[in-house]
Write a protein that holds these residues in place. Sequence first.
Motif, mmCIF file in Angstrom:
data_model
loop_
_atom_site.group_PDB
_atom_site.id
_atom_site.type_symbol
_atom_site.label_atom_id
_atom_site.label_comp_id
_atom_site.label_asym_id
_atom_site.label_seq_id
_atom_site.Cartn_x
_atom_site.Cartn_y
_atom_site.Cartn_z
ATOM 1 N N ILE A 196 -52.354 14.727 -15.319
ATOM 2 C CA ILE A 196 -52.690 15.095 -16.691
ATOM 3 C C ILE A 196 -53.093 13.862 -17.486
ATOM 4 C CG2 ILE A 196 -51.127 17.084 -16.644
ATOM 5 C CD1 ILE A 196 -49.571 15.463 -18.844
ATOM 6 N N TRP A 197 -53.660 14.089 -18.636
ATOM 7 C CA TRP A 197 -54.202 13.051 -19.471
ATOM 8 C C TRP A 197 -53.168 12.741 -20.540
ATOM 9 C CZ3 TRP A 197 -57.791 9.905 -18.439
ATOM 10 C CH2 TRP A 197 -58.552 9.261 -19.428
ATOM 11 N N GLY A 198 -52.654 11.529 -20.545
ATOM 12 C CA GLY A 198 -51.623 11.274 -21.542
ATOM 13 C C GLY A 198 -51.103 9.854 -21.546
ATOM 14 N N ASP A 199 -49.994 9.671 -22.235
ATOM 15 C CA ASP A 199 -49.338 8.379 -22.285
ATOM 16 C C ASP A 199 -48.058 8.450 -21.464
ATOM 17 O OD1 ASP A 199 -49.115 5.738 -24.392
ATOM 18 O OD2 ASP A 199 -47.320 6.375 -23.315
ATOM 19 N N MET A 304 -48.246 22.003 -20.917
ATOM 20 C CA MET A 304 -49.302 21.052 -21.245
ATOM 21 C C MET A 304 -50.590 21.364 -20.507
ATOM 22 S SD MET A 304 -47.668 17.292 -21.700
ATOM 23 C CE MET A 304 -46.790 17.492 -20.202
ATOM 24 N N PRO A 305 -51.718 21.145 -21.175
ATOM 25 C CA PRO A 305 -52.995 21.434 -20.509
ATOM 26 C C PRO A 305 -53.253 20.462 -19.358
ATOM 27 C CG PRO A 305 -53.364 20.389 -22.634
ATOM 28 C CD PRO A 305 -51.898 20.658 -22.544
ATOM 29 N N ILE A 306 -53.884 20.985 -18.305
ATOM 30 C CA ILE A 306 -54.236 20.158 -17.147
ATOM 31 C C ILE A 306 -55.532 19.433 -17.443
ATOM 32 C CG2 ILE A 306 -54.981 20.259 -14.738
ATOM 33 C CD1 ILE A 306 -53.128 22.731 -14.474
ATOM 34 N N LYS A 307 -55.571 18.174 -17.097
ATOM 35 C CA LYS A 307 -56.782 17.378 -17.313
ATOM 36 C C LYS A 307 -57.928 17.947 -16.497
ATOM 37 C CE LYS A 307 -58.571 12.846 -16.231
ATOM 38 N NZ LYS A 307 -58.453 11.813 -15.219
ATOM 39 N N GLU A 308 -59.094 17.970 -17.092
ATOM 40 C CA GLU A 308 -60.246 18.472 -16.362
ATOM 41 C C GLU A 308 -60.494 17.602 -15.126
ATOM 42 O OE1 GLU A 308 -64.186 20.143 -18.214
ATOM 43 O OE2 GLU A 308 -62.218 20.849 -18.807
#
Lengths: 312, 238
Positions: A196-199, A304-308
Amino acid sequence: MMWRRRLIIAGPSLAGLAANLLIGLTQLDNRIIYLRSDVGTFVLFWGVFFSLIVWGVFKLQKLADRMSLKILFEAREDRRRFLRRLDHELKNPLTAILAGLANLSISEHQPTNGRHLSKERRNTIKSVEQQVQRLSTLVGDLRKLADLEIRHMEFSSVNLTEVIEEAYSVAKTLNGAENRNWSYSIPRAPWPLPVIWGDRDLLFLAFHNLLDNAVKFTRPGDMIELRAFEDNQMVFIEVADSGLGIPDQEIPHIWEELYRGEAARSIPGSGLGLSLVAAIIKRHNGQVSISTRNRQGTKFTIKMPIKEGGRK
Amino acid sequence: MIDKPNILLVDDESAITDNLAPFLERSGITVTVAANGEQALKVIEENTPDLIVTDILMPVMDGRELLRRLRQKENWIPIIMLTQVGEPSERVMALEEGADDYLNKPFDPHELVARIRAVIRRSQPGRPTLAASWRLTSQSLALDRRARRVYRDAREIYLTPKALLLLEYLMTHPDELVTRERLLDVVWGWDYPIGTRAVDTRIAELRRSLEDDASDPTYIETVSGMGYRFISEVKVIA
């Protein structure tokens, strides 16, 4: 702009109304007109008509949503401003008090005119110092929360499995963790959790806070379960326990800063753990929810949304 | 090394200077007080202090302007800035514009004394400090702070912004034990109890990029249970 559009929309109705009044008043040739239509056109007409009505309703709803969102946003903005001001107004007096206390305690080690401060006075200074520290920490914590909501984030790809595993292993070293009944389930087949896209640091902090709460609000022998799974768009992380649960009347308040429930009063904590979780997950475009039964247990679910392209 | 350092304390809040100055004096530091940047510049003209501790928000001339004017005049007096928690822009500004260190208000006064001593120990009068220099080098490593680039043996290595911030802070504070809490604050603008783990992860990442062996380090040494120390000598690239 708004008015012109309204006039254009209302134009035909107004023209019709005016003609109707004119015809009514003058009794001029007000005869009945019969329109003939085949069933197909008739049905099509009503279909289009209803579509227009539904479209209008949606449009109104969106407008209302936008207005309530704006109010919500302004309230949050107000609170943030308040926290900033509070911090700003408190930091100087707190700095001065800390300096004054340090000055007092150092002068006691360098006795002037040959007398030391009594032990009692030294203890008093120590205790006041601790309370000022506590106050400073509190102000700082609130400030961090406000900062978290607006700060610029540098997101990168995060390997969720790794972060969750790390949070889990750290949680098992917490005080009291040794006599909880732990279980852990993270998918490996047919494929592991997506990227996923995040910190990474903030996500770790969020998972840690939930697990830390689970340890705090369970008794020896209680179960704590950490689960993660996904569907096509979302990844879910659940932290569940068979602990104390939360009474109904406390549930709406648990996300508030500094709120501490009845059960939490005897347990050390800042009252900011869940507020931090909520703020972090929100910055990741996710949601966090709770289901709990008093005296039966609690489950927190992070979504949480999954990163494309995150599924390789 | 100066035995009894002479510092200039700049803050418009007299409650702070009234309490802090006597404490610093008792800790063996000579203190002159100024209420804003303009007053500070006057004091500096008459008698150059060994170090300046300055607040940021002040009337007439703020700390940021004071820092700029001094550095423009190629005046390299070491400066410690007093910043606000959770105001990352202040911290970043302070470090980027050549302050030698910063401390979040409210701070532990003993911490300030430790920092004053560390900065003075590092500084060489009349020469730009590492913190006030844009390009630094240490053995085969080179750091261009303005361009945010790192080179090893003239080959560029790529670091994440956070790892770069850590390296920058360590390189501008060589031979100093930097606690993990401090490094967390450098990267985040605030620290939190469990966050020191994140620092360890970042340092491991940094070591991999620098090919620095943790058990026999060239650059970053682990101080067990405390923090890290940059052990290689750092020089300014003119």
